[in-house]
Design a protein around this motif. Structure first.
Motif, mmCIF file in Angstrom:
data_model
loop_
_atom_site.group_PDB
_atom_site.id
_atom_site.type_symbol
_atom_site.label_atom_id
_atom_site.label_comp_id
_atom_site.label_asym_id
_atom_site.label_seq_id
_atom_site.Cartn_x
_atom_site.Cartn_y
_atom_site.Cartn_z
ATOM 1 N N ALA A 273 0.870 -1.352 -0.226
ATOM 2 C CA ALA A 273 -0.066 -0.020 -0.156
ATOM 3 C C ALA A 273 0.669 1.294 -0.200
ATOM 4 O O ALA A 273 0.222 2.214 -0.623
ATOM 5 C CB ALA A 273 -0.907 0.073 1.481
ATOM 6 N N SER A 274 1.910 1.038 0.728
ATOM 7 C CA SER A 274 2.905 2.319 0.671
ATOM 8 C C SER A 274 3.635 2.660 -0.820
ATOM 9 O O SER A 274 4.227 3.723 -0.817
ATOM 10 C CB SER A 274 3.930 2.287 1.586
ATOM 11 O OG SER A 274 4.713 1.097 1.620
ATOM 12 N N GLN A 275 3.507 1.707 -1.808
ATOM 13 C CA GLN A 275 4.247 1.848 -2.758
ATOM 14 C C GLN A 275 3.356 2.145 -3.906
ATOM 15 O O GLN A 275 3.936 2.298 -5.116
ATOM 16 C CB GLN A 275 5.218 0.714 -3.193
ATOM 17 C CG GLN A 275 6.067 0.115 -2.172
ATOM 18 C CD GLN A 275 7.122 1.303 -2.035
ATOM 19 O OE1 GLN A 275 7.631 2.018 -3.117
ATOM 20 N NE2 GLN A 275 7.728 1.740 -0.914
ATOM 21 N N LYS A 276 1.923 2.214 -3.575
ATOM 22 C CA LYS A 276 1.218 2.437 -5.128
ATOM 23 C C LYS A 276 0.186 3.640 -4.651
ATOM 24 O O LYS A 276 0.050 4.047 -3.580
ATOM 25 C CB LYS A 276 0.302 1.317 -5.162
ATOM 26 C CG LYS A 276 -0.613 0.946 -3.815
ATOM 27 C CD LYS A 276 -1.506 -0.302 -4.035
ATOM 28 C CE LYS A 276 -2.335 -0.675 -2.642
ATOM 29 N NZ LYS A 276 -3.170 -1.848 -2.940
ATOM 30 N N PHE A 277 0.095 4.215 -5.843
ATOM 31 C CA PHE A 277 -1.023 5.311 -6.024
ATOM 32 C C PHE A 277 -1.615 5.165 -7.163
ATOM 33 O O PHE A 277 -1.289 4.551 -8.027
ATOM 34 C CB PHE A 277 -0.173 6.791 -5.723
ATOM 35 C CG PHE A 277 0.770 7.024 -6.862
ATOM 36 C CD1 PHE A 277 0.614 7.851 -7.798
ATOM 37 C CD2 PHE A 277 1.918 6.488 -6.724
ATOM 38 C CE1 PHE A 277 1.573 8.127 -8.912
ATOM 39 C CE2 PHE A 277 3.119 6.789 -7.583
ATOM 40 C CZ PHE A 277 2.680 7.570 -8.630
ATOM 41 N N TYR A 278 -2.635 6.294 -7.322
ATOM 42 C CA TYR A 278 -3.432 6.212 -8.575
ATOM 43 C C TYR A 278 -3.509 7.498 -9.321
ATOM 44 O O TYR A 278 -3.213 8.460 -8.870
ATOM 45 C CB TYR A 278 -4.949 5.999 -8.166
ATOM 46 C CG TYR A 278 -4.916 4.847 -7.360
ATOM 47 C CD1 TYR A 278 -5.276 3.504 -8.170
ATOM 48 C CD2 TYR A 278 -5.060 4.352 -6.146
ATOM 49 C CE1 TYR A 278 -5.627 2.352 -7.497
ATOM 50 C CE2 TYR A 278 -4.952 3.313 -5.674
ATOM 51 C CZ TYR A 278 -5.200 2.190 -6.248
ATOM 52 O OH TYR A 278 -5.372 0.870 -5.663
ATOM 53 N N CYS A 279 -3.650 7.262 -10.597
ATOM 54 C CA CYS A 279 -3.548 8.865 -11.493
ATOM 55 C C CYS A 279 -4.615 9.534 -10.936
ATOM 56 O O CYS A 279 -5.957 9.315 -10.669
ATOM 57 C CB CYS A 279 -3.822 8.131 -12.829
ATOM 58 S SG CYS A 279 -4.157 9.846 -13.951
ATOM 59 N N PRO A 280 -4.388 10.971 -10.757
ATOM 60 C CA PRO A 280 -5.315 11.975 -10.276
ATOM 61 C C PRO A 280 -6.362 12.255 -11.033
ATOM 62 O O PRO A 280 -7.496 13.047 -10.569
ATOM 63 C CB PRO A 280 -4.632 12.894 -10.004
ATOM 64 C CG PRO A 280 -3.255 13.112 -10.903
ATOM 65 C CD PRO A 280 -3.188 11.506 -11.039
ATOM 66 N N PHE A 281 -6.163 11.906 -12.548
ATOM 67 C CA PHE A 281 -7.681 12.186 -13.266
ATOM 68 C C PHE A 281 -8.634 11.266 -13.024
ATOM 69 O O PHE A 281 -8.573 9.989 -13.167
ATOM 70 C CB PHE A 281 -6.911 12.281 -14.582
ATOM 71 C CG PHE A 281 -6.087 13.533 -14.952
ATOM 72 C CD1 PHE A 281 -6.478 14.634 -15.344
ATOM 73 C CD2 PHE A 281 -4.597 13.200 -14.866
ATOM 74 C CE1 PHE A 281 -5.455 15.641 -15.366
ATOM 75 C CE2 PHE A 281 -3.857 14.227 -14.952
ATOM 76 C CZ PHE A 281 -4.142 15.514 -15.255
ATOM 77 N N LYS A 282 -9.883 11.624 -12.802
ATOM 78 C CA LYS A 282 -10.925 10.651 -12.334
ATOM 79 C C LYS A 282 -11.281 9.827 -13.538
ATOM 80 O O LYS A 282 -11.954 8.776 -13.352
ATOM 81 C CB LYS A 282 -12.086 11.762 -11.925
ATOM 82 C CG LYS A 282 -11.823 12.441 -10.684
ATOM 83 C CD LYS A 282 -13.067 13.365 -10.434
ATOM 84 C CE LYS A 282 -12.794 14.255 -9.076
ATOM 85 N NZ LYS A 282 -14.194 14.720 -8.589
ATOM 86 N N ASP A 283 -11.152 10.376 -14.996
ATOM 87 C CA ASP A 283 -11.288 9.486 -15.839
ATOM 88 C C ASP A 283 -10.406 8.397 -16.331
ATOM 89 O O ASP A 283 -10.667 7.583 -17.157
ATOM 90 C CB ASP A 283 -11.949 10.351 -16.897
ATOM 91 C CG ASP A 283 -10.547 11.162 -17.673
ATOM 92 O OD1 ASP A 283 -9.709 11.425 -16.613
ATOM 93 O OD2 ASP A 283 -10.709 11.707 -18.655
ATOM 94 N N CYS A 284 -9.636 8.515 -15.413
ATOM 95 C CA CYS A 284 -8.328 7.455 -15.695
ATOM 96 C C CYS A 284 -8.285 6.452 -14.349
ATOM 97 O O CYS A 284 -8.630 5.256 -14.340
ATOM 98 C CB CYS A 284 -7.122 8.127 -16.142
ATOM 99 S SG CYS A 284 -5.614 7.008 -16.092
ATOM 100 N N SER A 285 -7.821 7.046 -13.425
ATOM 101 C CA SER A 285 -7.303 6.436 -12.066
ATOM 102 C C SER A 285 -6.728 5.162 -12.081
ATOM 103 O O SER A 285 -7.024 4.164 -11.395
ATOM 104 C CB SER A 285 -9.069 6.011 -11.399
ATOM 105 O OG SER A 285 -9.409 7.243 -11.107
ATOM 106 N N ALA A 286 -5.688 5.316 -13.040
ATOM 107 C CA ALA A 286 -5.023 3.678 -13.212
ATOM 108 C C ALA A 286 -3.970 3.541 -12.013
ATOM 109 O O ALA A 286 -3.669 4.760 -11.594
ATOM 110 C CB ALA A 286 -3.911 4.054 -14.311
#
Length: 302
Positions: A184-197
Motif C-alpha cells: 500500500a505504501s508503494q502504490k498510488f492512482y492517477c489523479p484524473f478521475k476519468d483514468c484512475s490507473a
C-alpha cells in the motif's frame, strides 16, 4: 373343400410341465428323475403331454386355420419386439440423464462441458453461475473468491476460470489481484478521475512532474494532483480548494508573468500600471503592492 389340419405346437409352458412332472412322480416315486427310466412309463408320459397340448387347441369348427396361428404368432413376435425397443429406449434415456451434472446454485442439469469443478474442494457448479458469483464478489472489492458451497470457503483459482469467464470480469479480477500484490505504501492512482490507473513508486527519489502511462497526462507525483505549473508544492497546499483548478493555476501563472498582485483580504488580482506602491483595493483594503503587507503608518514602503 377340406380344411387344412392345424399345426400343433408340441412345446408346453411351465403349467403343462408341472402337471407332467406331478404325474410322473406319482407313477414312479422311487427316484427323483424327471423322465422315468422305463420305456413303458416314458411312452405314457409322452401320451399325457400330447393329450394336454391337444386339449388346449381350438376345434376346427371355430374357424382357426394355419394362417390364423401364423398371424397370432407374428403378432406376438411383433409385440415382443416393440416391448424390447421400448426397454432399450428407456435405458438410453436413463443413461443420457445420468450423463448430466446438477448445479446447486441454479438447480438445473447441464452437460459436462458446461460445468466447472473447483480444484481445491471438488464442488461442481455450472460456468454461468460461477461467473455471476465472481462478478458479484468483485463488486464488493473482494479479490479472494471462495467456493459458494455451504461451509466450504476454499479458494477459486484465477487461471482455472480463464476458459469460460467473461473478458470484462477476468480483466477486473486480474487488476484487483495485481493491486493486492503491491504494498500500500508503494502504490498510488492517477489523479484524473476519468483514468484512475494504479501506479507504483519504484524508487525513493522525489519526483514532482510525472506522466501517467495510461492517459499520458502530467501530474505531480508529490502532491498526487494534476500538474500545477508555476506553483511549487508548498504554495499549492496553502491555496484554497477552489483555487487549485486548472484555470485557476493558469491565471496564477499569468499573474506572475504580468507582475500582478493579490489583495490580502479578498484575494482579487490587482494590476498597478502607474503611481506609487500604496494600493487601495476595491474592497477598501490598503496594502503594499510590492510585499502585500497591510499599509500602515509603520509601513511606509518597501
Amino acid at each position: 373343400m377340406a380344411q387344412e389340419p392345424a399345426l400343433l405346437d408340441l412345446s408346453c409352458d411351465d403349467f403343462y410341465l408341472s402337471a407332467l412332472f406331478r404325474e410322473t412322480d406319482e407313477l414312479d416315486s422311487e427316484d427323483d428323475q424327471i423322465f422315468p427310466v422305463s420305456d413303458v412309463k416314458y411312452a405314457e408320459g409322452l401320451q399325457l403331454q400330447e393329450a394336454l397340448v391337444a386339449s388346449m387347441l381350438p376345434e376346427p369348427s371355430q374357424g382357426y386355420s394355419t394362417l390364423n396361428i401364423a398371424a397370432n404368432a407374428a403378432s406376438s413376435s411383433s409385440s415382443a419386439s416393440f416391448k424390447v425397443e421400448q426397454a432399450e429406449e428407456a435405458v438410453t434415456a436413463e443413461s443420457g440423464e445420468s450423463s448430466l451434472s446438477f448445479c446447486e446454485i441454479c438447480v438445473d442439469r447441464k452437460e459436462s462441458d458446461q460445468m466447472f469443478t473447483i480444484q481445491s474442494c471438488g464442488h461442481v457448479f455450472c460456468n454461468e453461475c460461477i461467473s455471476k458469483h465472481v462478478a458479484a464478489r468483485l463488486e464488493y472489492n473482494v479479490h479472494g473468491i471462495r467456493c459458494p458451497a455451504v461451509n466450504c470457503g476454499r479458494a477459486i483459482e484465477f487461471d482455472s476460470c480463464r476458459s469460460f469467464m467473461p473478458k470484462d470480469v477476468l480483466e477486473k479480477w486480474d487488476e484487483m489481484l495485481c493491486d493486492a500484490m503491491v504494498d500500500a505504501s508503494q502504490k498510488f492512482y492517477c489523479p484524473f478521475k476519468d483514468c484512475s490507473a494504479m501506479l507504483v513508486r519504484d524508487s525513493d527519489e522525489v519526483i514532482r512532474e510525472s506522466e501517467c502511462p495510461v492517459c499520458r497526462r502530467l501530474f505531480c507525483a508529490r502532491c498526487y494532483v494534476p500538474w500545477h505549473p508555476g506553483v511549487d508544492c508548498e504554495e499549492f497546499h496553502r491555496m484554497n480548494e477552489d483555487e487549485r483548478g486548472r484555470e485557476d493555476l493558469m491565471l496564477r501563472e499569468l499573474a506572475k508573468a504580468k507582475s500582478w498582485n493579490r489583495c490580502p483580504r479578498c484575494k482579487y488580482y490587482v494590476e498597478r500600471n502607474q503611481g506609487c506602491i500604496h494600493m487601495t483595493c476595491r474592497c477598501g483594503f490598503q496594502f503594499c503592492y510590492t510585499c502585500g503587507e497591510p499599509w500602515s503608518s509603520a509601513h511606509g514602503g518597501c
